[in-house]
Design a protein around this motif. Structure first.
Motif, mmCIF file in Angstrom:
data_model
loop_
_atom_site.group_PDB
_atom_site.id
_atom_site.type_symbol
_atom_site.label_atom_id
_atom_site.label_comp_id
_atom_site.label_asym_id
_atom_site.label_seq_id
_atom_site.Cartn_x
_atom_site.Cartn_y
_atom_site.Cartn_z
ATOM 1 N N MET A 1 56.098 29.289 -45.478
ATOM 2 C CA MET A 1 57.292 28.434 -45.769
ATOM 3 C C MET A 1 57.484 28.903 -47.360
ATOM 4 N N SER A 2 58.680 28.509 -47.765
ATOM 5 C CA SER A 2 58.971 29.083 -49.261
ATOM 6 C C SER A 2 58.278 28.154 -50.340
ATOM 7 N N GLY A 3 57.959 28.191 -51.510
ATOM 8 C CA GLY A 3 57.397 27.501 -52.383
ATOM 9 C C GLY A 3 58.328 26.292 -52.861
ATOM 10 N N GLY A 4 59.632 26.462 -52.707
ATOM 11 C CA GLY A 4 60.448 25.288 -53.051
ATOM 12 C C GLY A 4 60.972 24.571 -52.101
ATOM 13 N N PRO A 5 61.722 23.490 -52.307
ATOM 14 C CA PRO A 5 62.172 22.402 -51.257
ATOM 15 C C PRO A 5 62.854 22.998 -50.232
ATOM 16 N N MET A 7 64.119 25.915 -47.543
ATOM 17 C CA MET A 7 63.400 27.099 -46.530
ATOM 18 C C MET A 7 64.302 28.287 -46.914
ATOM 19 N N SER A 8 63.512 29.655 -46.775
ATOM 20 C CA SER A 8 64.317 30.702 -46.972
ATOM 21 C C SER A 8 65.075 30.882 -45.633
ATOM 22 N N GLU A 9 65.889 31.934 -45.690
ATOM 23 C CA GLU A 9 66.724 32.142 -44.440
ATOM 24 C C GLU A 9 65.871 32.788 -43.247
ATOM 25 N N ALA A 10 64.861 33.435 -43.573
ATOM 26 C CA ALA A 10 64.104 33.994 -42.547
ATOM 27 C C ALA A 10 63.273 32.648 -41.825
ATOM 28 N N ASP A 11 62.637 31.676 -42.662
ATOM 29 C CA ASP A 11 61.992 30.421 -42.067
ATOM 30 C C ASP A 11 63.229 29.660 -41.575
ATOM 31 N N GLN A 12 64.305 29.682 -41.707
ATOM 32 C CA GLN A 12 65.205 28.748 -41.087
ATOM 33 C C GLN A 12 65.654 29.226 -39.769
ATOM 34 N N ILE A 13 65.769 30.780 -39.589
ATOM 35 C CA ILE A 13 65.897 31.416 -38.460
ATOM 36 C C ILE A 13 64.695 31.006 -37.467
ATOM 37 N N LYS A 14 63.594 31.480 -38.052
ATOM 38 C CA LYS A 14 62.103 31.042 -37.171
ATOM 39 C C LYS A 14 62.227 29.563 -36.691
#
Length: 91
Positions: A1-5, A7-14
């Motif tokens: 997961m990304s460091g910030g609040p 989510m990265s696009e890849a995390d959202q897709i997953k």
């Protein structure tokens, strides 16, 4: 997961793909358990009730498992913290 609040696009897709996999499993499981009459385009009342019960039961079970996992994770974290404090005090 990304460091910030956010989510990265890849995390959202997953996350979305994981959701779709679970949704499809639930749909297939409840369909196979509840729908047996293919002579009509509509669900019979018993099939409709069965699918709703199936879904609700699955969601309640999933919520309970998640809750128990969270409880065990909290206990494990507390135990690790206590162990770290204990080993820090004896050094």
């Amino acid at each position: 997961m990304s460091g910030g609040p956010e989510m990265s696009e890849a995390d959202q897709i997953k996350t979305f793909k994981d959701f779709l996999v679970q949704y499809n499993k639930l749909s297939e499981m409840c369909f196979n358990d509840c729908v047996h009459d293919f002579t009509s385009r509509t669900l019979r009342p018993t099939e409709d009730k069965c699918t709703l019960n199936c879904m609700e039961k699955y969601l309640r079970m999933n919520q309970r498992v998640s809750q128990r996992f969270h409880e065990f994770q909290m206990i494990a974290n507390e135990n690790m913290l206590a162990l770290a404090q204990k080993s820090g005090n004896t050094s």
